[in-house]
Scaffold this motif. Structure first.
Motif, PDB file in Angstrom:
ATOM      1  N   VAL A 128       0.757  -1.127   0.121  1.00  0.00           N
ATOM      2  CA  VAL A 128       0.143  -0.153  -0.079  1.00  0.00           C
ATOM      3  C   VAL A 128       0.972   1.291   0.179  1.00  0.00           C
ATOM      4  CG1 VAL A 128      -1.939   1.217   1.072  1.00  0.00           C
ATOM      5  CG2 VAL A 128      -1.929  -1.298   1.205  1.00  0.00           C
ATOM      6  N   HIS A 129       0.912   2.021  -1.266  1.00  0.00           N
ATOM      7  CA  HIS A 129       1.958   2.969  -1.355  1.00  0.00           C
ATOM      8  C   HIS A 129       1.404   4.483  -0.944  1.00  0.00           C
ATOM      9  CE1 HIS A 129       5.198   5.408  -2.853  1.00  0.00           C
ATOM     10  NE2 HIS A 129       4.803   5.775  -3.651  1.00  0.00           N
ATOM     11  N   LEU A 130       1.580   4.792   0.177  1.00  0.00           N
ATOM     12  CA  LEU A 130       1.028   6.119   0.646  1.00  0.00           C
ATOM     13  C   LEU A 130       1.843   7.209   0.595  1.00  0.00           C
ATOM     14  CD1 LEU A 130      -1.203   4.857   3.718  1.00  0.00           C
ATOM     15  CD2 LEU A 130      -1.957   5.267   1.410  1.00  0.00           C
ATOM     16  N   ALA A 131       3.325   6.992   0.600  1.00  0.00           N
ATOM     17  CA  ALA A 131       4.213   8.049   0.695  1.00  0.00           C
ATOM     18  C   ALA A 131       4.156   8.809  -0.453  1.00  0.00           C
ATOM     19  CB  ALA A 131       5.720   7.200   0.673  1.00  0.00           C
ATOM     20  N   GLY A 132       4.693  10.086  -0.360  1.00  0.00           N
ATOM     21  CA  GLY A 132       4.489  10.979  -1.478  1.00  0.00           C
ATOM     22  C   GLY A 132       4.285  12.622  -0.731  1.00  0.00           C
ATOM     23  N   CYS A 133       4.420  13.651  -1.802  1.00  0.00           N
ATOM     24  CA  CYS A 133       3.691  14.790  -1.274  1.00  0.00           C
ATOM     25  C   CYS A 133       2.271  14.932  -1.676  1.00  0.00           C
ATOM     26  CB  CYS A 133       4.582  15.842  -2.235  1.00  0.00           C
ATOM     27  SG  CYS A 133       4.242  17.548  -2.196  1.00  0.00           S
ATOM     28  N   ALA A 142       3.106  22.084  -5.063  1.00  0.00           N
ATOM     29  CA  ALA A 142       4.307  22.241  -4.685  1.00  0.00           C
ATOM     30  C   ALA A 142       5.186  22.261  -5.844  1.00  0.00           C
ATOM     31  CB  ALA A 142       5.010  20.831  -3.848  1.00  0.00           C
ATOM     32  N   PRO A 143       6.285  22.868  -5.803  1.00  0.00           N
ATOM     33  CA  PRO A 143       7.179  23.004  -6.720  1.00  0.00           C
ATOM     34  C   PRO A 143       7.263  21.783  -7.716  1.00  0.00           C
ATOM     35  CG  PRO A 143       8.412  24.009  -5.130  1.00  0.00           C
ATOM     36  CD  PRO A 143       7.296  23.584  -4.489  1.00  0.00           C
ATOM     37  N   PHE A 144       7.247  21.880  -9.104  1.00  0.00           N
ATOM     38  CA  PHE A 144       7.104  20.745 -10.072  1.00  0.00           C
ATOM     39  C   PHE A 144       8.285  19.674  -9.628  1.00  0.00           C
ATOM     40  CE2 PHE A 144       6.879  18.407 -14.118  1.00  0.00           C
ATOM     41  CZ  PHE A 144       5.681  17.745 -14.002  1.00  0.00           C
ATOM     42  N   ARG A 145       9.414  20.027  -9.605  1.00  0.00           N
ATOM     43  CA  ARG A 145      10.677  19.216  -9.395  1.00  0.00           C
ATOM     44  C   ARG A 145      10.209  18.275  -8.137  1.00  0.00           C
ATOM     45  NH1 ARG A 145      16.281  22.452 -11.181  1.00  0.00           N
ATOM     46  NH2 ARG A 145      15.474  22.562 -13.476  1.00  0.00           N
ATOM     47  N   GLU A 146      10.019  18.856  -7.079  1.00  0.00           N
ATOM     48  CA  GLU A 146       9.484  18.347  -5.753  1.00  0.00           C
ATOM     49  C   GLU A 146       8.580  17.248  -6.086  1.00  0.00           C
ATOM     50  OE1 GLU A 146       7.698  19.340  -1.379  1.00  0.00           O
ATOM     51  OE2 GLU A 146       9.020  20.791  -2.502  1.00  0.00           O
ATOM     52  N   LEU A 147       7.358  17.638  -6.675  1.00  0.00           N
ATOM     53  CA  LEU A 147       6.234  16.608  -6.933  1.00  0.00           C
ATOM     54  C   LEU A 147       6.953  15.402  -7.873  1.00  0.00           C
ATOM     55  CD1 LEU A 147       3.569  19.208  -7.558  1.00  0.00           C
ATOM     56  CD2 LEU A 147       3.584  17.502  -5.727  1.00  0.00           C
ATOM     57  N   VAL A 148       7.881  15.684  -8.865  1.00  0.00           N
ATOM     58  CA  VAL A 148       8.123  14.816  -9.803  1.00  0.00           C
ATOM     59  C   VAL A 148       9.402  13.714  -8.820  1.00  0.00           C
ATOM     60  CG1 VAL A 148      10.089  14.306 -11.428  1.00  0.00           C
ATOM     61  CG2 VAL A 148       8.333  15.912 -11.902  1.00  0.00           C
ATOM     62  N   ASP A 149       9.964  14.175  -8.048  1.00  0.00           N
ATOM     63  CA  ASP A 149      10.690  13.357  -7.318  1.00  0.00           C
ATOM     64  C   ASP A 149      10.042  12.437  -6.195  1.00  0.00           C
ATOM     65  OD1 ASP A 149      12.918  14.257  -8.370  1.00  0.00           O
ATOM     66  OD2 ASP A 149      13.696  15.827  -6.805  1.00  0.00           O
ATOM     67  N   ALA A 150       9.038  13.127  -5.220  1.00  0.00           N
ATOM     68  CA  ALA A 150       8.165  12.530  -4.398  1.00  0.00           C
ATOM     69  C   ALA A 150       7.270  11.469  -4.891  1.00  0.00           C
ATOM     70  CB  ALA A 150       7.951  13.551  -3.491  1.00  0.00           C
ATOM     71  N   ASN A 151       6.504  12.001  -6.009  1.00  0.00           N
ATOM     72  CA  ASN A 151       5.139  11.256  -6.438  1.00  0.00           C
ATOM     73  C   ASN A 151       5.496  10.263  -7.665  1.00  0.00           C
ATOM     74  OD1 ASN A 151       4.053  12.391  -4.445  1.00  0.00           O
ATOM     75  ND2 ASN A 151       2.699  13.735  -5.704  1.00  0.00           N
TER      76      ASN A 151
END
Length: 267
Positions: free
Chosen positions: A70-75, A79-88
């Motif tokens: 169950v994958h719940l981790a992430g932003c 948020a800034p797009f680069r942060e979203l790309v990395d996290a999500n």
């Protein structure tokens, strides 16, 4: 829960939704593996792995011998797009690839209702309609869905995307009369996503049975066998009937406006 489910991994278990899912599944699976960057204490039948699941080594260690994730981790917001790309996006890719390599049978991904948040409030949305993301966060969640579909199609991974509604103990704003996801229904959807038979790829709205909801629930009932039980209508007296939100506009409200996203485009 299906006794054959065995070992279930929850990523991002210290986040907003994770503690409720952890409590709801505790005692119903053979082994619950909890993954988070924050320090956790394992209870009976639990294993804790401290680390960032976007690290392939952490993911492979956590998924070893697992039956489901169950994958719940992430932003979880704009948020800034680069942060979203990395996290999500990169984070979900890492999870799906580690699941494939580890022989995990099923992955449940935390999606978002905001992938269709730009539809008007009077439009009843079905899960198979074109996406209308309300911002950068929603775009990242649309990519999460695309990754899940690809891993199901190419590699036979069983993937369920839950387009989560507004997860709160109780509604806190007018919009929640349509979008509220109660803790009880949240656990119900996750449990159903883990145990439903015949799943290839499914993307369903995970929202309580709110009388004012925007989203169709028949796919969740048909594909996962879960019908939500709570309704935000019992809290309606807390909010004014003439709230401007109900006069029209996008389903995500303020989150779908240009002003909401513009500050993040400059970063």
């Amino acid at each position: 829960m299906d006794a054959n489910l065995g070992r279930v991994v929850i990523t991002g278990v210290a986040g907003r939704v994770g503690p409720t899912v952890r409590e709801g599944l505790r005692g119903e699976v053979g082994d619950l593996v909890l993954v988070d960057r924050r320090r956790l204490t394992a209870g009976e039948g639990e294993t804790v792995i401290e680390g960032d699941v976007t690290d392939p080594d952490v993911a492979r260690k956590a998924f070893e011998g697992a039956d489901a994730v169950v994958h719940l981790a992430g932003c979880s917001d704009e948020a800034p797009f680069r942060e979203l790309v990395d996290a999500n996006i990169t984070g979900t890719f890492t999870v799906l690839e580690a699941a494939r390599r580890s022989g995990v049978r099923r992955v449940v991904l935390a999606g978002s209702n905001r992938v269709t948040g730009a539809y008007p409030i009077h439009h009843h949305v079905f899960p198979d309609e074109p996406l209308r993301p309300d911002g950068l966060y929603a775009v990242s969640k649309a990519a999460v869905e695309a990754l899940g579909q690809m891993y199901a199609d190419k590699f036979g991974l069983e993937v369920v995307v839950l387009r989560l509604g507004s997860f709160e103990a109780e509604p806190t704003e007018t919009r929640h009369l349509a979008t509220w996801l109660s803790p009880r229904d949240c656990v119900g959807f996750v449990r159903a996503a883990l145990t439903a038979s015949g799943v290839g790829y499914s993307a369903v709205y995970a929202v309580s049975a709110n009388a004012r909801r925007f989203w169709d629930l028949t796919a969740g009932e048909r594909e996962l066998g879960y019908r939500p039980v709570d309704d935000a209508a019992r809290f309606a007296s807390r909010f004014p009937d003439d709230d401007p939100f109900w006069q029209g506009g996008p389903q995500s409200g303020e989150a779908a406006t240009a002003e909401f996203t513009l500050p993040y485009l400059a970063e």
